[in-house]
Each structure stands twice: as structure tokens, then as C-alpha cells.
Design an enzyme around this catalytic site. Structure first.
Site, short mmCIF file in Angstrom:
data_model
loop_
_atom_site.label_atom_id
_atom_site.label_comp_id
_atom_site.label_asym_id
_atom_site.label_seq_id
_atom_site.Cartn_x
_atom_site.Cartn_y
_atom_site.Cartn_z
N ARG A 107 1.57 12.34 20.14
CA ARG A 107 1.00 11.00 20.11
C ARG A 107 1.81 9.99 20.93
NH1 ARG A 107 1.75 9.65 13.75
NH2 ARG A 107 0.29 7.98 14.29
N ARG A 229 3.54 7.57 -7.83
CA ARG A 229 4.55 8.55 -8.28
C ARG A 229 4.00 9.96 -8.31
NH1 ARG A 229 6.36 6.28 -13.95
NH2 ARG A 229 4.17 5.83 -14.15
N GLY A 233 1.48 9.65 -11.73
CA GLY A 233 0.58 8.50 -11.77
C GLY A 233 1.11 7.31 -10.98
N ASP A 260 -4.09 7.58 1.19
CA ASP A 260 -5.04 6.64 1.81
C ASP A 260 -6.28 6.47 0.93
OD1 ASP A 260 -3.26 6.61 3.96
OD2 ASP A 260 -4.29 8.29 4.92
O1 KDG Z 1 -2.04 9.65 5.45
C1 KDG Z 1 -2.59 10.67 6.24
C2 KDG Z 1 -2.03 10.48 7.61
O2 KDG Z 1 -0.73 10.97 7.63
C3 KDG Z 1 -2.82 11.18 8.66
O3 KDG Z 1 -4.12 10.67 8.71
C4 KDG Z 1 -2.21 11.10 10.02
O4 KDG Z 1 -2.06 8.75 10.30
C5 KDG Z 1 -1.51 9.81 10.31
C6 KDG Z 1 -0.08 9.86 10.59
O5 KDG Z 1 0.36 9.02 11.38
O6 KDG Z 1 0.63 10.70 10.05
#
Ligand code: KDG
Length: 318
Positions: A107, A229, A233, A260
């Protein structure tokens, strides 16, 4: 006006079929994956208007990302298109004990790393009810670090609730680098999501979840801090009051994107007028539901969440 606006990077997720390794796989499944857009999809699917802003290459790869997000109802009108630029990619090899799940990023220098504040529709941010991003965004470039600060400040100044998930990624930066960036941003946050391990690793906040949440709320003047956690939870401190939520049992098919989905469920309920306790309940149910679905994205509907909540009462704390 869009109720929820978020910004960040969305990558193409390329993964071999389960049981196969990246080194030898002959096929890779293609999906979109990005922490912020995962949240936008959950919010949109759960019935609230959601917009995702970013910068993408004007190519079939960038259009693939937008097409997938739009198919879930996310508004992508704020996307900036760039010529001759890169689309970020991540490779995901599903684990099976004792082999861990492995993520390989490709990336660097993606189009989004050059996204500047003046390329943003700040009016959409000012008009929104919630503006959200995560700690991944400022990790991607110095430019994005500045843009993140500017956008969150513009939102907060306009009375838009700012929400942020620490989302520490070890493969992007060191704990010290992340801590410096977080400390600069936390003063601009109204609602913070912090995984217990991120708060400890990056911000040195050890101790029980309530003291971690209270400490962050007080030190950075944050209205609501939610500490997650894992199987234990979650706990929120909001205006001094404490709320606890267990997890709902789930058979895990794909755990990527669980955090997410948690945030998406929380914000969808909040935007619908839910209390902190109700929002936590939706967060937990959406997160559990996500684990049953392949891909980063929570392909979830409001009735799925209602059913999980209704079947399990307050959730099963394990
Ligand atoms: O929370 C999930 C993310 O890790 C995945 O969608 C990829 O955004 C991402 C990352 O930068 O790790």
C-alpha cells in the site's frame, strides 16, 4: 446532509481460498477492505446515511472499490480521482491453528497518501452528525496526518461529533510514532473507541477497562470512551457514567473487520437516537454477526442485529 462522514484508505483485499497459502495459491478472491469504509458500510446497511471520502486511482481498480461500496448504499461522491496513481492492496492468508492468519500490505504511495485538506468537501463534514476516522489514516503519510487533524478540527468546530478508533497497526508504524500522532489528535475527539491492547501498547494505559476509559476521558476531555476487550466484552465511560456490555456468542468464519462492525453498529444506533447502553448492545451484536460472514465487510441488516439482541438478552459475557 449525510449523517455520517468518514475518510481513509480502502484497499483491494486479495485472499487465497481457505487452506491454501499465498506462496502457492493459483486463485485470489478480490474484495474491498478498509477500516473506515467497513464502518461506513455497516452504518449504511443498518439504515443511516453514510459517506466515505478518499482518493483513488482513476482506473478499473479504483472504480472496483467505489462500485463495491456503492452496492452497500455508501455515498462515494466525495472521492477524489487521481491519474497515474496506485491502488493499495492487501493480501490475506486465512490461518488455521497452529498457522496464524497473515496480512501482507502492498500500500506504499497509494493515491490516498496524497489527500490534502483542500481536496475535501469540508461543508459535508460540517453538516454531518458524526465525522469518523481511525489511527490507520494518519499512519499512512505525513500529508494524511495533517489532513486528519484539519478535518477533525473543522468537524468539531462546527459541532459535528468526532469519532475515532485507535486501530493501531504494527506493520504501519512503531508504538512511539503512533503515540505521538494520537496525542496530537485526541484533543479533537468526542467519541473514542480503543481496543484494550492498543491503549496499553501505544499509550501505556494498563489497568482495568474502567480506569483506562476514565483516564483517557479525563486527560483528553473526551465525552465518551469505549474500551473493547475482545471476548471479555466492552465498557464505556460517558459523561462519567459507566456502561458494560458482554459479547454475543458467534461461530467465527472470518474475524477481520469485527472491530469495524462494532463501531458501525454503535454509530448506527447512536444516529438513530439510541442511548449509550443501546448503542453498545448494537455494537456487540453487529460485531458478532460480522464474524459469521466472509470478507472485511459486515453484510448485515437491522433485523439481523435485532435478532441477535433479542435472542441473547444482555449478551453472554465469557
Ligand atoms: O479492521 C479491518 C482492517 O484492518 C482491514 O479492513 C484493512 O484497513 C485495513 C488496514 O489498514 O489494516
Amino acid at each position: 446532509m449525510t449523517a455520517f462522514v468518514t475518510f481513509g484508505e480502502t484497499m483491494l483485499r486479495l485472499s487465497p481460498p481457505r487452506g491454501e497459502r499465498l506462496e502457492t495459491a493459483r486463485e485470489l478472491e478480490v474484495q474491498a477492505g478498509g477500516a473506515e469504509s467497513n464502518v461506513a458500510v455497516a452504518v449504511a446497511r443498518l439504515g443511516r446515511d453514510a459517506a466515505w471520502c478518499s482518493k483513488l486511482p482513476d482506473s478499473p481498480l479504483g472504480r472496483r472499490i467505489v462500485g463495491e461500496l456503492r452496492s452497500h448504499g455508501v455515498d462515494t461522491d466525495g472521492v477524489v480521482w487521481a491519474d497515474d496513481s496506485r491502488q493499495g492492496v492487501y493480501y490475506l492468508e486465512h490461518g488455521a491453528a497452529p498457522r496464524p492468519t497473515n496480512v501482507v500490505y502492498d500500500r506504499a504511495d497509494a493515491a490516498v497518501t496524497t489527500l490534502e485538506t483542500d481536496e475535501f468537501d469540508l461543508d459535508a463534514v460540517r453538516d454531518a452528525e458524526v465525522c469518523y476516522t481511525t489511527g490507520i489514516t494518519p499512519a499512512l503519510s505525513e500529508t494524511l496526518r495533517e489532513t486528519t487533524a484539519d478535518v477533525l478540527d473543522a468537524a468539531q468546530d462546527a459541532g459535528t461529533m468526532t469519532a475515532f478508533d485507535l486501530n493501531y497497526r504494527t506493520k504501519l508504524w512503531s508504538p512511539d510514532e503512533a503515540a505521538e500522532a494520537y496525542r496530537d489528535l485526541l484533543g479533537s475527539i468526542d467519541l473514542l473507541f480503543a481496543a484494550e491492547r492498543d491503549a496499553a501498547t501505544v499509550l501505556g494505559r494498563d489497568g482495568d477497562a474502567e480506569s483506562v476509559a476514565r483516564g483517557l476521558a479525563e486527560d483528553y476531555d473526551i465525552e465518551t470512551v469505549v474500551v473493547t476487550r475482545g471476548e471479555a466484552g466492552s465498557l464505556a465511560v460517558s459523561d462519567g457514567a459507566v456502561f458494560e456490555q458482554g459479547v454475543y456468542e458467534a461461530e467465527t468464519y472470518d474475524a477481520i473487520g469485527t472491530g469495524d462492525a462494532f463501531v458501525g453498529g454503535y454509530l448506527a444506533k447512536h444516529l438513530g437516537g439510541g442511548s449509550v447502553a443501546e448503542s453498545l448492545e448494537w455494537a456487540s451484536a453487529t460485531a458478532s454477526f460480522k464474524r459469521t460472514v466472509e470478507g472485511d465487510i459486515a453484510v448485515v441488516n437491522p433485523e439481523d442485529v435485532e435478532r441477535v439482541v433479542a435472542d441473547e438478552g444482555d449478551g453472554i459475557s465469557r
